[in-house]
Design an enzyme around this catalytic site. Structure first.
Site: not given
Length: 341
Positions: A204-205, A248
């Site tokens: 996950d960003i 994301e």
């Protein structure tokens, strides 16, 4: 000439090429063909030029004298058969000899027919029309086949492209969620058959919503593309699989990989994304874009489902986020024979 032959000639449009050193023979054959509408006639007196002339005028049938000065008629038949442009054009051999041995040699060399010269007018026309029609039918069939194959190739290419697009995320150009679900099932079944470990990462960003709000959605899209490209490049094996899970989030499937191996790969991915040095003024983890990774590994069992691995990797991702982001957290899943999804 009979009405049947006249109609056939009108429908097709034939080209007769005569190769003979005697002009008187050529004149006789030319007259015999006068009554045939749309029947063109070309006379080649020099046998040494016959192959080149045939390549230019593209006859539908070749009348070829076997006995000509300086040239062996059988060798010329073979030359026609060896040439790509004339290989399939029918050849009617003209000879003064009614000898079975010579006929056999002519057919062995590649001739389609054999006539004693000078042949009867009706018989000559009938044979020319028969061979010309058969040749044109073959040409049309070959052209139709080539067109069909080309159409099939184009359709196959389009179908392949549609399949590729249906399995690909349009923005990042990595596999999409649908393809991930399919491949995870395949990888799980392979792990069970081979009794080899299977690892899964949830990535996950960090703080991506603030990034979008601060830099704008175009910058957000570009960030996702750069991260996806970097993740793909850093995966060590062709069998390693990357997909966009949603928003994301990305997911990675590593076949035949235990927890320790998967964590090493995860750390390499984390460092590679950080090294992109994409500015992120609103991140709580760093001044650049970073990722958090949850890793889970297991040996598949007959009664378990791969969603167990997804759920455990998601828990580890939450743990990595809770600990401060920009880090890797992992767990080794011990699945009993009674484990269920």
């Amino acid at each position: 000439m009979s009405e049947d032959y006249r109609v056939a000639a009108e429908d097709q449009g034939f080209m007769v090429m005569l190769v003979d050193d005697q002009a008187i023979v050529a004149e006789r054959i030319r007259r015999d063909l006068l009554d045939a509408p749309h029947m063109d006639f070309h006379y080649c007196q020099d046998p040494h030029e016959a192959l080149a002339v045939a390549g230019v005028i593209r006859p539908t049938v070749i009348l070829l004298d076997l006995l000509m000065p300086g040239v062996n008629g059988l060798d010329l038949v073979r030359a026609f058969r060896e040439n790509a442009q004339t290989r399939h054009i029918p050849i009617i051999v003209l000879s003064t000899k009614e000898e079975p041995r010579i006929k056999a040699e002519a057919f062995a060399a590649g001739a389609n027919d054999y006539l004693i010269k000078l042949p009867d007018r009706e018989e000559l026309n009938a044979r020319i029309l028969y061979h010309s029609r058969a040749y044109l039918a073959r040409v049309q069939r070959d052209e139709a086949y080539r067109a069909l194959r080309e159409s099939q190739r184009e359709l196959e290419q389009k179908n392949f492209e549609l399949l590729r697009m249906s399995n690909m995320d349009g923005l990042t150009e990595v596999a999409n969620r649908r393809r991930f679900d399919e491949l995870l099932q395949e990888a799980w079944a392979h792990s069970r058959r081979t009794r080899s470990p299977l690892a899964l990462m949830m990535l996950d960003i960090d703080c991506f919503k603030p990034f979008n709000d601060h830099y704008g959605h175009l910058a957000g899209d570009d960030c996702l593309k750069q991260v996806a490209r970097t993740l793909q490049q850093e995966l060590p094996r062709l069998t390693d699989f990357l997909a966009r899970y949603g928003g994301e989030e990305f997911v990675v499937v590593l076949s035949a990989t235990d927890l320790a191996g998967a964590q090493r790969v995860a750390e390499r991915l984390r460092l590679a994304v950080e090294a992109l040095a994409i500015p992120h003024a609103c991140s709580e983890a760093a001044k650049v874009v970073t990722i958090s990774i949850g890793v889970a590994a297991a040996h598949a069992t007959a009664s378990s489902q791969p969603q167990v691995l997804v759920a455990e990797a998601d828990k580890m991702l939450y743990q990595a986020k809770h600990r401060g982001r920009n880090q890797v957290a992992g767990v080794d899943c011990i699945l009993s024979a009674e484990a269920v999804s």
